[in-house]
Write a protein that holds these residues in place. Structure first.
Motif, PDB file in Angstrom:
ATOM      1  N   ALA A 181     126.345  97.250 -26.538  1.00  0.00           N
ATOM      2  CA  ALA A 181     126.476  96.009 -25.762  1.00  0.00           C
ATOM      3  C   ALA A 181     127.257  96.264 -24.476  1.00  0.00           C
ATOM      4  O   ALA A 181     126.892  95.760 -23.395  1.00  0.00           O
ATOM      5  CB  ALA A 181     127.156  94.941 -26.613  1.00  0.00           C
ATOM      6  N   SER A 182     128.341  97.044 -24.612  1.00  0.00           N
ATOM      7  CA  SER A 182     129.115  97.378 -23.410  1.00  0.00           C
ATOM      8  C   SER A 182     128.267  98.153 -22.408  1.00  0.00           C
ATOM      9  O   SER A 182     128.317  97.910 -21.198  1.00  0.00           O
ATOM     10  CB  SER A 182     130.343  98.204 -23.799  1.00  0.00           C
ATOM     11  OG  SER A 182     131.149  97.502 -24.698  1.00  0.00           O
ATOM     12  N   HIS A 183     127.462  99.097 -22.951  1.00  0.00           N
ATOM     13  CA  HIS A 183     126.606  99.891 -22.076  1.00  0.00           C
ATOM     14  C   HIS A 183     125.563  99.012 -21.383  1.00  0.00           C
ATOM     15  O   HIS A 183     125.297  99.164 -20.184  1.00  0.00           O
ATOM     16  CB  HIS A 183     125.929 100.988 -22.892  1.00  0.00           C
ATOM     17  CG  HIS A 183     124.939 101.794 -22.105  1.00  0.00           C
ATOM     18  ND1 HIS A 183     125.323 102.737 -21.171  1.00  0.00           N
ATOM     19  CD2 HIS A 183     123.578 101.775 -22.082  1.00  0.00           C
ATOM     20  CE1 HIS A 183     124.244 103.272 -20.615  1.00  0.00           C
ATOM     21  NE2 HIS A 183     123.163 102.711 -21.160  1.00  0.00           N
ATOM     22  N   PRO A 218     124.191  95.610 -15.337  1.00  0.00           N
ATOM     23  CA  PRO A 218     124.087  94.385 -14.536  1.00  0.00           C
ATOM     24  C   PRO A 218     125.397  93.983 -13.874  1.00  0.00           C
ATOM     25  O   PRO A 218     125.401  93.471 -12.755  1.00  0.00           O
ATOM     26  CB  PRO A 218     123.618  93.332 -15.540  1.00  0.00           C
ATOM     27  CG  PRO A 218     123.893  93.892 -16.879  1.00  0.00           C
ATOM     28  CD  PRO A 218     123.803  95.363 -16.735  1.00  0.00           C
ATOM     29  N   ILE A 219     126.506  94.249 -14.541  1.00  0.00           N
ATOM     30  CA  ILE A 219     127.800  93.922 -13.924  1.00  0.00           C
ATOM     31  C   ILE A 219     128.028  94.787 -12.687  1.00  0.00           C
ATOM     32  O   ILE A 219     128.508  94.301 -11.637  1.00  0.00           O
ATOM     33  CB  ILE A 219     128.942  94.106 -14.953  1.00  0.00           C
ATOM     34  CG1 ILE A 219     128.862  93.012 -16.027  1.00  0.00           C
ATOM     35  CG2 ILE A 219     130.301  94.082 -14.267  1.00  0.00           C
ATOM     36  CD1 ILE A 219     129.854  93.191 -17.153  1.00  0.00           C
ATOM     37  N   ALA A 230     122.342  88.114 -13.454  1.00  0.00           N
ATOM     38  CA  ALA A 230     123.058  87.085 -14.228  1.00  0.00           C
ATOM     39  C   ALA A 230     122.168  86.537 -15.328  1.00  0.00           C
ATOM     40  O   ALA A 230     122.621  86.316 -16.464  1.00  0.00           O
ATOM     41  CB  ALA A 230     123.527  85.963 -13.307  1.00  0.00           C
ATOM     42  N   ASP A 231     120.882  86.316 -15.010  1.00  0.00           N
ATOM     43  CA  ASP A 231     119.934  85.871 -16.035  1.00  0.00           C
ATOM     44  C   ASP A 231     119.807  86.911 -17.147  1.00  0.00           C
ATOM     45  O   ASP A 231     119.730  86.584 -18.332  1.00  0.00           O
ATOM     46  CB  ASP A 231     118.560  85.604 -15.419  1.00  0.00           C
ATOM     47  CG  ASP A 231     118.564  84.363 -14.531  1.00  0.00           C
ATOM     48  OD1 ASP A 231     119.484  83.527 -14.703  1.00  0.00           O
ATOM     49  OD2 ASP A 231     117.669  84.239 -13.669  1.00  0.00           O
ATOM     50  N   ARG A 232     119.765  88.176 -16.729  1.00  0.00           N
ATOM     51  CA  ARG A 232     119.656  89.248 -17.726  1.00  0.00           C
ATOM     52  C   ARG A 232     120.881  89.263 -18.645  1.00  0.00           C
ATOM     53  O   ARG A 232     120.755  89.391 -19.878  1.00  0.00           O
ATOM     54  CB  ARG A 232     119.504  90.593 -17.018  1.00  0.00           C
ATOM     55  CG  ARG A 232     119.180  91.748 -17.976  1.00  0.00           C
ATOM     56  CD  ARG A 232     119.204  93.071 -17.235  1.00  0.00           C
ATOM     57  NE  ARG A 232     118.283  93.071 -16.100  1.00  0.00           N
ATOM     58  CZ  ARG A 232     116.980  93.306 -16.215  1.00  0.00           C
ATOM     59  NH1 ARG A 232     116.470  93.543 -17.404  1.00  0.00           N
ATOM     60  NH2 ARG A 232     116.209  93.306 -15.151  1.00  0.00           N
ATOM     61  N   MET A 233     122.069  89.133 -18.053  1.00  0.00           N
ATOM     62  CA  MET A 233     123.284  89.122 -18.867  1.00  0.00           C
ATOM     63  C   MET A 233     123.326  87.901 -19.781  1.00  0.00           C
ATOM     64  O   MET A 233     123.741  87.982 -20.947  1.00  0.00           O
ATOM     65  CB  MET A 233     124.521  89.142 -17.950  1.00  0.00           C
ATOM     66  CG  MET A 233     124.814  90.505 -17.336  1.00  0.00           C
ATOM     67  SD  MET A 233     126.418  90.565 -16.519  1.00  0.00           S
ATOM     68  CE  MET A 233     126.105  89.478 -15.108  1.00  0.00           C
TER      69      MET A 233
END
Length: 434
Positions: free
Chosen positions: A225-227, A232-233, A265-268
């Motif tokens: 999840a972090s990866h 995107p971040i 942002a949508d992806r996240m």
């Protein structure tokens, strides 16, 4: 065991003591009666001579007058016996005289008619020397017997306690070590008897294996999840910095940055929602009887209206009831159809059929197919066969993991059959409610 032995041996000691004393009293009573009978049947013989003939070896004979308990006659072989108490009685009695530092005495008192015609008391004394020695021997025998019983009991108790407590101590040590060092240490149970301790240790090993598996999955989930969120971040941060430096005087760059930030942002958002959804689906919702055919038809209608793609549904029966959550099962069908549309350009076909006590739902596409070595991995969280292509399609790698978790919670299975270049077929197998 010690208390039990003490109770038994004490009971034996005092029971034997009472029996022995009663025997001595009865014997001395018989002897006294014999003396009285002899005195009465031989009046011509001097009373003192007759009494001396019946004198016990460890005893004394007394004749006591009523007036002031005066002694008319005392016969004994030991002068120390004369210090024993004497009293006149009118009825036959017996008593035990307890003395310090020497054996006790038993005495029989019986009224008789003396030479002068007066009533006197005949008292016959006997020191319980043999009885005292016997009781002392019995005491030592009981002590030795108690020791003989206790020593093996103590030794057996020590070994038994070690046999029972050592596995428990090992279990406690393993628990503490697992808590402190997170080593997932298990208990060695080979060559052990199949008793309750074995069952407890085996259950502990199963629990440790389960915890280890879940801990590793959790670590993998957090790491993945972090990866997944890192990219995107980083993109959002890069475009934000670019806007800060050059965005005000460059409208094209501004629009491009805004679109990129919105897309990431949508992806996240989608990724976070699916992770939460995956965590929620690990808990069972309230189940009810639902028609799986209706769920498939409703989901197909939604996709047909939203996409300009050919989606067909074939079923031999219009009613096939399963026990489960309608929202969760509809989500599984949604995920499989959505993947089929993403990874293939041709038609998507749903087939519903009954097989014995189960219903089989097939979702078939005509895409590129899945290599054999990838078939089990596609159900892992965040796994993608072609990461760049999947990212372009907006996938997070969680859909099939969510679907498999939901189906497993409904006592079913989800599997895939595929040939490279010929498409894939995902099959849901659920038990039917009769």
């Amino acid at each position: 065991m010690l208390v039990l032995i003490l109770l038994v041996n004490t009971s034996i000691y005092f029971l034997f003591k009472n029996i022995s004393i009663n025997s001595e009293v009865n014997e001395l009573t018989s002897q006294t009666n014999e003396i009285v009978k002899t005195l009465n049947s031989n009046p011509e013989i001097a009373r003192s001579d007759l009494l001396r003939a019946y004198l016990p070896t460890d005893g004394m004979i007394r004749v006591i007058e009523e007036e002031n308990d005066r002694l008319l006659l005392t016969l004994t072989k030991k002068d120390s016996f004369t210090e024993l108490p004497a009293s006149f009685v009118k009825t036959e009695t017996n008593s035990i005289i307890h003395l310090d530092n020497q054996a006790n005495f038993v005495t029989i008192s019986k009224p008789i008619i003396w030479e002068n015609g007066e009533i006197v008391t005949l008292q016959v004394y006997k020191q319980l020397v043999a009885h005292t020695e016997t009781m002392q021997t019995l005491f030592y025998v009981l002590i030795v017997a108690s020791a003989i019983m206790l020593i093996p009991t103590i030794i057996a108790g020590v070994f038994l306690s070690r046999f029972i407590l050592n596995p428990i101590k090992a279990l406690t040590a393993a628990m503490k070590e697992n808590i402190t060092n997170t080593k997932w240490k298990k208990i060695y149970v080979e060559n052990r008897s199949r008793d309750e301790l074995y069952e407890m240790e085996n259950t502990f090993n199963t629990m440790i294996e389960y915890l280890k598996d879940n801990f590793e999955k959790q670590e993998t989930f957090v790491s993945d999840a972090s990866h997944e969120l890192k990219t995107p971040i980083s993109i959002v941060k890069s475009y934000a910095e670019l806007l800060e430096r050059r965005g005000q005087g460059n409208p094209e760059l501004f629009n491009e940055s805004i679109q990129a930030i919105e897309s990431e942002a949508d992806r996240m958002q989608k990724l976070v929602e699916q992770m939460l959804l995956l965590a929620r689906n690990q808990e069972k919702d309230a189940h009810e009887q639902i028609n799986i055919v209706d769920i498939c038809m409703e989901t197909v209608d939604k996709f047909t209206g939203a996409y300009n793609r050919e989606i067909t549904l074939e079923t031999a029966k219009n009613v096939l009831y399963v026990n489960g959550s309608q929202d969760q099962l509809q989500q599984v069908i949604y995920i499989l159809i959505d993947n089929a549309l993403k990874y293939s350009d041709g038609a998507v076909k749903l087939t519903i059929r009954k097989q014995n006590t189960h219903v089989m739902v097939n979702v078939q596409d005509s895409g590129q197919g899945i290599p054999n070595q990838e078939k089990e991995k596609i159900f892992d969280r965040f796994y993608r066969m072609e990461k760049s292509r999947n990212r372009d399609l907006g996938g997070t790698g969680l859909g099939l993991s969510i679907a498999k978790t939901i189906v497993a919670a409904h006592d079913g299975s989800l599997r895939v059959t595929s040939e490279v270049g010929e498409g894939s077929t995902f099959t849901i197998k659920l038990p039917i409610v009769n």
